[in-house]
Design a protein around this motif. Structure first.
Motif, PDB file in Angstrom:
ATOM      1  N   SER A   1      31.477  37.242  39.433  1.00  0.00           N
ATOM      2  CA  SER A   1      32.181  36.275  38.580  1.00  0.00           C
ATOM      3  C   SER A   1      31.297  35.800  37.440  1.00  0.00           C
ATOM      4  N   ALA A   2      30.000  35.612  37.732  1.00  0.00           N
ATOM      5  CA  ALA A   2      29.101  35.142  36.675  1.00  0.00           C
ATOM      6  C   ALA A   2      28.845  36.216  35.633  1.00  0.00           C
ATOM      7  N   ALA A   3      28.798  37.492  36.031  1.00  0.00           N
ATOM      8  CA  ALA A   3      28.473  38.567  35.093  1.00  0.00           C
ATOM      9  C   ALA A   3      29.666  39.033  34.290  1.00  0.00           C
ATOM     10  N   THR A   4      30.842  39.070  34.912  1.00  0.00           N
ATOM     11  CA  THR A   4      32.009  39.663  34.238  1.00  0.00           C
ATOM     12  C   THR A   4      33.174  38.697  34.083  1.00  0.00           C
ATOM     13  N   GLY A   5      33.160  37.573  34.750  1.00  0.00           N
ATOM     14  CA  GLY A   5      34.302  36.665  34.709  1.00  0.00           C
ATOM     15  C   GLY A   5      35.447  37.097  35.597  1.00  0.00           C
ATOM     16  N   ILE A   6      35.218  38.076  36.492  1.00  0.00           N
ATOM     17  CA  ILE A   6      36.237  38.581  37.402  1.00  0.00           C
ATOM     18  C   ILE A   6      36.067  37.898  38.750  1.00  0.00           C
ATOM     19  N   ASP A   7      37.117  37.296  39.212  1.00  0.00           N
ATOM     20  CA  ASP A   7      37.086  36.572  40.486  1.00  0.00           C
ATOM     21  C   ASP A   7      37.962  37.330  41.482  1.00  0.00           C
ATOM     22  N   LEU A   8      37.338  37.893  42.531  1.00  0.00           N
ATOM     23  CA  LEU A   8      38.037  38.693  43.541  1.00  0.00           C
ATOM     24  C   LEU A   8      37.907  38.044  44.911  1.00  0.00           C
ATOM     25  N   GLU A   9      38.843  38.392  45.791  1.00  0.00           N
ATOM     26  CA  GLU A   9      38.780  37.963  47.186  1.00  0.00           C
ATOM     27  C   GLU A   9      38.192  39.048  48.081  1.00  0.00           C
ATOM     28  N   ASN A  10      38.423  40.310  47.760  1.00  0.00           N
ATOM     29  CA  ASN A  10      37.836  41.427  48.506  1.00  0.00           C
ATOM     30  C   ASN A  10      37.933  42.679  47.649  1.00  0.00           C
ATOM     31  N   ILE A  11      37.217  43.713  48.066  1.00  0.00           N
ATOM     32  CA  ILE A  11      37.232  44.982  47.353  1.00  0.00           C
ATOM     33  C   ILE A  11      36.903  46.098  48.331  1.00  0.00           C
ATOM     34  N   VAL A  12      37.528  47.274  48.138  1.00  0.00           N
ATOM     35  CA  VAL A  12      37.309  48.470  48.961  1.00  0.00           C
ATOM     36  C   VAL A  12      37.122  49.650  48.026  1.00  0.00           C
ATOM     37  N   TYR A  13      36.161  50.524  48.371  1.00  0.00           N
ATOM     38  CA  TYR A  13      35.926  51.737  47.573  1.00  0.00           C
ATOM     39  C   TYR A  13      35.810  52.921  48.525  1.00  0.00           C
ATOM     40  N   TYR A  14      36.723  53.902  48.352  1.00  0.00           N
ATOM     41  CA  TYR A  14      36.696  55.148  49.107  1.00  0.00           C
ATOM     42  C   TYR A  14      36.466  56.305  48.136  1.00  0.00           C
ATOM     43  N   LYS A  15      35.657  57.233  48.556  1.00  0.00           N
ATOM     44  CA  LYS A  15      35.351  58.403  47.737  1.00  0.00           C
ATOM     45  C   LYS A  15      36.021  59.618  48.366  1.00  0.00           C
ATOM     46  N   ASP A  16      37.054  60.103  47.746  1.00  0.00           N
ATOM     47  CA  ASP A  16      37.799  61.257  48.251  1.00  0.00           C
ATOM     48  C   ASP A  16      37.993  62.233  47.091  1.00  0.00           C
ATOM     49  N   GLU A  17      39.197  62.720  46.883  1.00  0.00           N
ATOM     50  CA  GLU A  17      39.448  63.559  45.718  1.00  0.00           C
ATOM     51  C   GLU A  17      39.326  62.762  44.431  1.00  0.00           C
ATOM     52  N   THR A  18      39.475  61.462  44.524  1.00  0.00           N
ATOM     53  CA  THR A  18      39.251  60.541  43.407  1.00  0.00           C
ATOM     54  C   THR A  18      38.360  59.404  43.880  1.00  0.00           C
ATOM     55  N   HIS A  19      37.878  58.624  42.939  1.00  0.00           N
ATOM     56  CA  HIS A  19      37.191  57.375  43.269  1.00  0.00           C
ATOM     57  C   HIS A  19      38.268  56.293  43.364  1.00  0.00           C
ATOM     58  N   TYR A  20      38.547  55.876  44.586  1.00  0.00           N
ATOM     59  CA  TYR A  20      39.685  54.997  44.852  1.00  0.00           C
ATOM     60  C   TYR A  20      39.168  53.577  45.091  1.00  0.00           C
ATOM     61  N   PHE A  21      39.645  52.644  44.256  1.00  0.00           N
ATOM     62  CA  PHE A  21      39.265  51.238  44.374  1.00  0.00           C
ATOM     63  C   PHE A  21      40.521  50.410  44.650  1.00  0.00           C
ATOM     64  N   VAL A  22      40.409  49.476  45.591  1.00  0.00           N
ATOM     65  CA  VAL A  22      41.456  48.506  45.878  1.00  0.00           C
ATOM     66  C   VAL A  22      40.799  47.138  45.894  1.00  0.00           C
ATOM     67  N   MET A  23      41.376  46.203  45.172  1.00  0.00           N
ATOM     68  CA  MET A  23      40.793  44.864  45.088  1.00  0.00           C
ATOM     69  C   MET A  23      41.919  43.834  45.048  1.00  0.00           C
ATOM     70  N   THR A  24      41.621  42.649  45.540  1.00  0.00           N
ATOM     71  CA  THR A  24      42.552  41.527  45.496  1.00  0.00           C
ATOM     72  C   THR A  24      42.014  40.523  44.491  1.00  0.00           C
ATOM     73  N   ALA A  25      42.739  40.368  43.380  1.00  0.00           N
ATOM     74  CA  ALA A  25      42.293  39.507  42.287  1.00  0.00           C
ATOM     75  C   ALA A  25      43.009  38.161  42.354  1.00  0.00           C
ATOM     76  N   LYS A  26      42.317  37.132  41.919  1.00  0.00           N
ATOM     77  CA  LYS A  26      42.911  35.798  41.865  1.00  0.00           C
ATOM     78  C   LYS A  26      43.658  35.627  40.553  1.00  0.00           C
ATOM     79  N   LYS A  27      44.734  34.855  40.625  1.00  0.00           N
ATOM     80  CA  LYS A  27      45.635  34.764  39.467  1.00  0.00           C
ATOM     81  C   LYS A  27      44.939  34.123  38.270  1.00  0.00           C
ATOM     82  N   HIS A  28      44.133  33.098  38.494  1.00  0.00           N
ATOM     83  CA  HIS A  28      43.488  32.434  37.362  1.00  0.00           C
ATOM     84  C   HIS A  28      42.519  33.353  36.650  1.00  0.00           C
ATOM     85  N   SER A  29      41.910  34.277  37.399  1.00  0.00           N
ATOM     86  CA  SER A  29      41.012  35.238  36.765  1.00  0.00           C
ATOM     87  C   SER A  29      41.790  36.211  35.888  1.00  0.00           C
TER      88      SER A  29
END
Length: 885
Positions: free
Chosen positions: A279-307
């Protein structure tokens, strides 16, 4: 499936192995279907039911890769619930959607023996999102040969796979089992039967597609949460707003990308420093994040509405979730920057370039949605009856129960719903199970589906089958009773449904509070007359108003025997008189199947049999014939051979058939099944007593000569006897290894030499085989005070006891002194005289042991020498015989 576009060389049978290899390596929907159609053309095959398609495919593919894959299919198809592919042989299934759950349900229906057709609206597999797999899903996919198609499937600790790759694996399995798949075909609506001759059909797009004429009994909806079945009511579960963002970036499979670690799941409450730094570096406020490496780089994140509002991703704040996340209220360019910044920071900027992958719409594979809004169907299945044609509608996967994303339960619960659907199809095809009972049983399992986790499922992953009792340890199949699901049946004959519901309610009332009886003690339950009549119509293509009308002439019963047991009844042996037909049929049924009955041919031919007795008799005939392939039986009896004669009066010769034990198709076959089980167990125990050496010698035994070779050998021996040059063959001596064993392996000379050396030494017990226990100071002081008070103070002071020979340590000396102080005076000299030669006895004992050891070694050496000379004599004798010959 059209074949006109295939090249002419694709029809050569020798290219089948190449087409199979190309099919296994294909990675797109179009290439998979193309190579499969070429394979079918080369082998002259078309998709059909499992018993009609798979054996021919297996016999034609002989490569090691194909045999290894088909062995896994054989193991799966051997489950008892499939009945060798004949459990649902009269059932036709239409599956809407070729997603993971739709294909998995199609595989189970195909293994049951049904005719299965799958419709897919898209023309490609382009879903890059990655699925988390439970252990039961991984085990199930490996059992279907997933690693044969995708070698990196769940290697090591990997427990995820992309949806596209999973679809490719399941599509190949379904095609090789005989499922018919049509791409770029959409389902529009159902077409009801217009009369008793036509069945249920579907209106498709395009409307002139060949699958539009397909008539089916079961319809499975696997088209996601936007399912097209309007007869299913849905309920919505909505929680606190949680906005999820999924992003797929191109994976170039470079070394730098391979060094980046995956993020299996990081939440704010477990790693607050990471999210605060983000949050301090990018201003992005998340609750969680997941990264899987398969045929693609797959990211799933839960973002807060105010962010999202602060970064300009969401243009305007609304209270309504639909308006808040509508495409018109989202700046897609800033959403892409938002996802890219979060992915860069979470991987420490180790990914060299983050380029978005492309979805099936040709856009960047990026999505934002509210995952707390979930839908679930109110019930898992329903039934519709029109003009005597019943249709079972089922939902599987996300169409049935939309998963909660953080738990990673979507694929696992989808597969469980596919297994439940397969078990319901099996019950639907069984006329002994009523419509209400079939629906009630599925609802009982559906109540547990939303509660399943990897921990509360059965731990025996290898024992999973279609039977829900193998998967749900706490399953209660009576939690929903048949009369409670009456509203789930839509029929044009309410009186039949009312009678069935009344019967189900009466049975439930009788069984309440009573323990369930074992199968062999339950009273026999006849099949419903409508189900029996429908079976006869399908198998014999006859029209009749009731059972008495259908079977009075005897032609129907003889037709069923010719259909299922053609070796017992030939067309030329059937008379035109109803009485003769029934006499022949009853004689065959009582002696060959057997089917118990109390009816006579005269009553059946005249139509005067009691309706209840006739229904029970025909139900037992159905149990004996239905659900099993037409199998050969024992040779026909003599009385039947006399009846079956040709035009010239000579008896016809029966074709050679394989012997089948009696009672294979018996209705109440519990006794025979127990007998076969005991017989198989006894044979298995007997085989387990055979030593590995005997098994090896049995495998290496020479094959026996055929009858022609034996006859030729006898002729040569006779010619040699007449010419005087005959020499009797020498009997082959038994192998020496069978007589005395292998000297290097069985005799273990090193161990024998070691024993001889140990026995040659004098025996002195100085090892720790019999150690003297060490006492602590407190225990010794206690014993010391007691002994000192008894011995008058004449005891040696304490010192540490050491190990030694029994009878020569300090404890033994102390005990001897204590014993001497309490003996009579006359016995003291005797003790002195016997204690003196104690060392001599020990030396004599050790010398005797050493002498016995040497004698034993000499005897072993003599035996070895004798056996070796015997073996050498046998070998020399064989060599001399060979030289003389």
């Amino acid at each position: 499936m059209p074949h006109s576009s295939l090249p002419s060389d694709a029809t050569h049978p020798g290219h089948a192995s190449d087409h199979f290899d190309h099919l296994c390596a294909a990675q797109t929907l179009r290439s998979i279907l193309t190579h499969y159609r070429r394979l079918c053309t080369a082998l002259d095959l078309r998709p059909a039911r499992f018993p009609d398609f798979y054996p021919r495919l297996k016999a034609s593919l002989q490569s090691w890769k194909a045999q290894g894959l088909l062995a896994k299919f054989d193991k799966r198809a051997s489950h008892k619930c499939y009945n060798q592919g004949y459990a649902c042989v009269d059932t036709k299934v239409l599956v809407i959607g070729a997603g993971p759950c739709g294909l998995r349900a199609a595989i189970e229906a195909q293994l049951l023996g049904a005719k299965v057709v799958v419709l897919e609206k898209r023309d490609r597999f382009s879903r890059n999102n990655v699925l988390h797999l439970w252990p039961m899903v991984i085990h199930d996919l490996k059992a279907l040969g997933a690693k044969k198609f995708f070698g990196k499937f769940c290697a090591g600790a990997i427990d995820h796979i992309s949806i596209r790759q999973l679809q490719c694996i399941l599509l190949k399995v379904a095609l090789l089992l005989g499922v018919e798949v049509h791409e770029n075909v959409g389902f529009e609506e159902l077409i009801e039967p217009s009369d008793e001759q036509t069945g249920w059909r579907a209106r498709l797009s395009p409307p002139d597609h060949p699958a539009a004429s397909f008539q089916f009994d079961v319809l499975i909806g696997a088209d996601g949460k936007r399912n097209t079945f309007k007869c299913f009511r849905r309920k919505e579960f909505r929680g606190k707003l949680a906005i999820a963002i999924t992003a797929n970036f191109v994976n170039r499979h470079t070394e730098a990308e391979a060094r980046v670690d995956e993020i299996s799941g990081v939440a704010f409450i477990f790693n607050q420093k990471f999210f605060k730094d983000l949050s301090a570096a990018t201003g992005i406020d998340l609750e969680n994040i997941v990264y899987y490496k398969d045929e693609t780089h797959y990211f799933v994140m839960t973002a807060k509405k105010h962010s999202l509002l602060a970064k300009g991703v969401i243009l305007q704040d609304y209270m309504d979730t639909g308006q808040l996340l509508s495409p018109s209220n989202i700046d897609r360019a800033r959403l892409m920057d938002f996802a890219r910044e979060a992915a860069d920071f979470s991987t420490d900027f180790q990914l060299p370039e983050l380029k978005f992958a492309v979805n099936h719409y040709g856009l960047e594979d990026l999505a934002m949605f509210d995952f707390t809004c979930m839908y679930a169907s109110c019930y898992a299945s329903t039934a519709i009856v029109r003009h005597g044609h019943g249709l079972l509608l089922q939902l599987v996967g996300d169409s049935l129960l939309e998963p909660f994303w953080p738990t990673g339960s979507g694929c696992a619960r989808g597969f469980l719903s596919c297994f439940d659907a397969g078990w319901q199809i099996r019950s639907w095809a069984n006329p002994r199970v009523s419509t209400l009972e079939c629906l009630a049983e599925r609802e009982s399992t559906y109540r547990l589906l939303a509660q399943t986790t990897p921990k509360n499922l059965s731990s025996d992953l290898g024992g999973y089958s279609l039977d829900p009792r193998t998967r749900y340890p706490n399953l209660n199949l009576q939690s929903v009773l048949p009369h409670q699901v009456r509203h789930m049946v839509d029929t044009d004959s309410p009186e039949c449904l009312a009678a069935e519901a009344a019967l189900a309610a009466a049975v439930s009332a009788v069984q309440t509070g009573q323990p369930e009886l074992p199968p062999h003690k339950r009273p026999y339950r006849p099949i419903e007359p409508t189900a029996l009549l429908r079976w006869c119509r399908r198998r014999l293509q006859v029209e009749a108003a009731d059972l008495s009308d259908a079977f009075q002439s005897g032609e129907a019963i003889c037709g069923l025997l010719r259909l299922y047991r053609p070796e017992l009844l030939q067309p030329c042996s059937v008379s035109s008189e109803p009485l003769d037909r029934w006499r022949l049929a009853l004689r065959l049924l009582s002696s060959q199947l057997p089917v118990p009955h109390g009816l006579t041919a005269e009553l059946l031919a005249e139509g005067e049999a009691d309706p209840e007795e006739l229904l029970e008799f025909l139900s037992r005939v159905y149990d004996a014939l239905h659900g099993a392939p037409p199998a050969p039986a024992p040779p026909r009896p003599a009385w039947l051979m006399e009846m079956v004669r040709g035009e010239d009066g000579s008896p016809q010769r029966a074709s050679p058939i394989r012997h089948t034990p009696e009672g294979r198709h018996a209705a109440n076959g519990d006794t025979m099944r127990r007998y076969r089980k005991r017989k198989n167990d006894a044979a298995h125990q007997k085989a387990s007593r055979v030593t590995p050496e005997v098994k090896k010698n049995a495998k290496q035994a020479e094959p026996e000569l055929s009858k022609k070779e034996q006859f030729a050998s006898k002729v040569k021996d006779l010619e040699a006897k007449f010419s005087g040059t005959y020499q009797p063959p020498d009997k082959k001596p038994k192998p020496v290894s069978r007589v005395i064993g292998r000297i290097e392996k069985d005799w273990n000379l090193q161990q024998i030499e070691k024993k001889i050396e140990e026995n040659s030494r004098p025996f002195v017990n100085r090892d720790k085989d019999y150690p003297v226990p060490r006492w602590n100071r407190d225990a010794f002081d206690d014993k010391f005070q007691t002994i000192q008070s008894l011995s008058g103070g004449d005891v040696i002071p304490f010192r540490r006891f050491d190990y030694g020979q029994r009878g020569s340590n300090h404890v033994s000396a102390m005990a001897a002194r204590f014993g001497n102080s309490h003996r009579p005076a006359a016995a003291a000299p005797a003790q002195v005289r016997t204690a003196a030669p104690a060392g001599l006895l020990v030396r004599l004992r050790s010398s005797a042991r050493a002498a016995l050891g040497r004698l034993r070694a000499i005897l072993v050496a003599c035996v070895c020498y004798t056996l070796a000379m015997f073996a050498l004599t046998l070998v020399v004798g064989d060599a001399l015989r060979v030289l003389e010959g």
